[in-house]
Design a protein around this motif. Sequence first.
Motif, PDB file in Angstrom:
ATOM      1  N   GLU A  10     -18.892  41.822  38.313  1.00 56.37           N
ATOM      2  CA  GLU A  10     -17.807  40.910  38.685  1.00 56.37           C
ATOM      3  C   GLU A  10     -18.440  39.619  39.168  1.00 56.37           C
ATOM      4  N   LEU A  11     -18.014  38.511  38.584  1.00 54.01           N
ATOM      5  CA  LEU A  11     -18.563  37.202  38.917  1.00 54.01           C
ATOM      6  C   LEU A  11     -17.431  36.266  39.307  1.00 54.01           C
ATOM      7  N   ILE A  13     -15.672  32.581  39.748  1.00 54.98           N
ATOM      8  CA  ILE A  13     -15.669  31.278  39.080  1.00 54.98           C
ATOM      9  C   ILE A  13     -15.020  30.315  40.063  1.00 54.98           C
ATOM     10  N   ASP A  14     -15.877  29.681  40.873  1.00 54.60           N
ATOM     11  CA  ASP A  14     -15.406  28.763  41.906  1.00 54.60           C
ATOM     12  C   ASP A  14     -15.926  27.344  41.707  1.00 54.60           C
ATOM     13  N   ASN A  15     -16.849  27.162  40.771  1.00 54.92           N
ATOM     14  CA  ASN A  15     -17.390  25.828  40.493  1.00 54.92           C
ATOM     15  C   ASN A  15     -17.954  25.814  39.079  1.00 54.92           C
ATOM     16  N   GLU A  16     -18.356  24.655  38.638  1.00 52.23           N
ATOM     17  CA  GLU A  16     -18.813  24.504  37.257  1.00 52.23           C
ATOM     18  C   GLU A  16     -20.078  25.309  36.974  1.00 52.23           C
ATOM     19  N   GLU A  17     -20.938  25.454  37.959  1.00 56.97           N
ATOM     20  CA  GLU A  17     -22.150  26.250  37.749  1.00 56.97           C
ATOM     21  C   GLU A  17     -21.816  27.721  37.504  1.00 56.97           C
ATOM     22  N   ASP A  18     -20.732  28.209  38.078  1.00 57.67           N
ATOM     23  CA  ASP A  18     -20.328  29.593  37.843  1.00 57.67           C
ATOM     24  C   ASP A  18     -20.003  29.840  36.365  1.00 57.67           C
ATOM     25  N   VAL A  19     -19.490  28.813  35.677  1.00 59.28           N
ATOM     26  CA  VAL A  19     -19.229  28.925  34.242  1.00 59.28           C
ATOM     27  C   VAL A  19     -20.534  29.247  33.515  1.00 59.28           C
ATOM     28  N   VAL A  20     -21.601  28.564  33.891  1.00 63.60           N
ATOM     29  CA  VAL A  20     -22.922  28.797  33.290  1.00 63.60           C
ATOM     30  C   VAL A  20     -23.415  30.201  33.626  1.00 63.60           C
ATOM     31  N   LEU A  21     -23.195  30.648  34.854  1.00 62.52           N
ATOM     32  CA  LEU A  21     -23.654  31.977  35.258  1.00 62.52           C
ATOM     33  C   LEU A  21     -22.922  33.091  34.500  1.00 62.52           C
ATOM     34  N   VAL A  22     -21.626  32.925  34.264  1.00 65.21           N
ATOM     35  CA  VAL A  22     -20.865  33.913  33.493  1.00 65.21           C
ATOM     36  C   VAL A  22     -21.387  33.958  32.067  1.00 65.21           C
ATOM     37  N   ARG A  23     -21.581  32.787  31.472  1.00 67.43           N
ATOM     38  CA  ARG A  23     -22.111  32.703  30.106  1.00 67.43           C
ATOM     39  C   ARG A  23     -23.467  33.401  30.016  1.00 67.43           C
ATOM     40  N   ARG A  24     -24.342  33.104  30.973  1.00 64.98           N
ATOM     41  CA  ARG A  24     -25.684  33.689  30.966  1.00 64.98           C
ATOM     42  C   ARG A  24     -25.621  35.212  31.109  1.00 64.98           C
ATOM     43  N   ALA A  25     -24.771  35.709  31.980  1.00 67.75           N
ATOM     44  CA  ALA A  25     -24.657  37.159  32.179  1.00 67.75           C
ATOM     45  C   ALA A  25     -24.231  37.856  30.895  1.00 67.75           C
ATOM     46  N   VAL A  26     -23.273  37.268  30.187  1.00 66.97           N
ATOM     47  CA  VAL A  26     -22.801  37.866  28.933  1.00 66.97           C
ATOM     48  C   VAL A  26     -23.877  37.793  27.856  1.00 66.97           C
ATOM     49  N   ARG A  27     -24.537  36.653  27.745  1.00 72.53           N
ATOM     50  CA  ARG A  27     -25.588  36.499  26.735  1.00 72.53           C
ATOM     51  C   ARG A  27     -26.725  37.491  26.985  1.00 72.53           C
ATOM     52  N   GLN A  59      -9.188  26.133  39.220  1.00 76.22           N
ATOM     53  CA  GLN A  59     -10.233  25.825  40.194  1.00 76.22           C
ATOM     54  C   GLN A  59     -10.939  27.051  40.783  1.00 76.22           C
ATOM     55  N   ARG A  60     -10.410  28.220  40.537  1.00 71.87           N
ATOM     56  CA  ARG A  60     -11.095  29.437  40.997  1.00 71.87           C
ATOM     57  C   ARG A  60     -10.502  30.647  40.316  1.00 71.87           C
ATOM     58  N   GLY A  61     -11.339  31.654  40.224  1.00 72.54           N
ATOM     59  CA  GLY A  61     -10.929  32.919  39.619  1.00 72.54           C
ATOM     60  C   GLY A  61     -12.124  33.844  39.561  1.00 72.54           C
ATOM     61  N   ARG A  62     -12.033  34.805  38.667  1.00 73.90           N
ATOM     62  CA  ARG A  62     -13.151  35.742  38.543  1.00 73.90           C
ATOM     63  C   ARG A  62     -13.226  36.252  37.117  1.00 73.90           C
ATOM     64  N   ALA A  63     -14.431  36.704  36.793  1.00 77.10           N
ATOM     65  CA  ALA A  63     -14.671  37.305  35.485  1.00 77.10           C
ATOM     66  C   ALA A  63     -15.219  38.710  35.702  1.00 77.10           C
ATOM     67  N   LEU A  64     -14.690  39.650  34.961  1.00 73.97           N
ATOM     68  CA  LEU A  64     -15.224  41.004  34.936  1.00 73.97           C
ATOM     69  C   LEU A  64     -15.909  41.175  33.593  1.00 73.97           C
ATOM     70  N   ILE A  65     -17.185  41.512  33.622  1.00 77.17           N
ATOM     71  CA  ILE A  65     -17.964  41.694  32.404  1.00 77.17           C
ATOM     72  C   ILE A  65     -18.322  43.171  32.315  1.00 77.17           C
ATOM     73  N   GLU A  66     -17.888  43.818  31.239  1.00 76.71           N
ATOM     74  CA  GLU A  66     -18.100  45.256  31.100  1.00 76.71           C
ATOM     75  C   GLU A  66     -18.776  45.582  29.774  1.00 76.71           C
ATOM     76  N   GLU A  67     -19.701  46.505  29.843  1.00 77.09           N
ATOM     77  CA  GLU A  67     -20.212  47.123  28.626  1.00 77.09           C
ATOM     78  C   GLU A  67     -19.338  48.349  28.413  1.00 77.09           C
ATOM     79  N   VAL A  68     -18.748  48.481  27.223  1.00 70.20           N
ATOM     80  CA  VAL A  68     -17.785  49.547  26.961  1.00 70.20           C
ATOM     81  C   VAL A  68     -18.159  50.302  25.684  1.00 70.20           C
TER      82      VAL A  68
END
Length: 138
Positions: A10-11, A13-27, A59-68
């Motif tokens: 769970e990540l 998303i509170d700022n623009e850098e978080d967008v990069v962190l979500v992308r990196r985690a998925v990649r 301006q804020r939220g969260r991402a859940l990244i799952e391997e399924v």
Amino acid sequence: MTLHVLSLQELKIDNEEDVVLVRRAVRLLAEARSFDSFTTAALTTAVTELSRNVWVHAQRGRALIEEVTDGVRTGIRAEFHDEGPGIPDLDWALTDGHSTAASLGLGLSGTRRLVDEFHIESQPGQGTLVRITKWKRF
């Protein structure tokens, strides 16, 4: 088929850098599970667009990244939640060519084409949930 979650991140998303962190985690997850380069690129592009939508519109939220897995295939599912203004007209928002703000220009319809499964729920004033899944190609 029953879907089983093999791992979960769970990540925020509170700022623009978080967008990069979500992308990196998925990649990194896609690469670690030996997804081919096309599938990895499609998934990371979709995740970037959806993360950016959360940041720009709510301006804020969260991402859940799952391997399924469904017992036959392995995939990556990403779910984006926000409590922003919501989308008043989902049909219009899902129309080809519709994109707002400073996004990649894909809009929700382009993002939907990049993934194998796409689900969206939104209510004006209550936020938006988008869930995508991309399955590993054999």
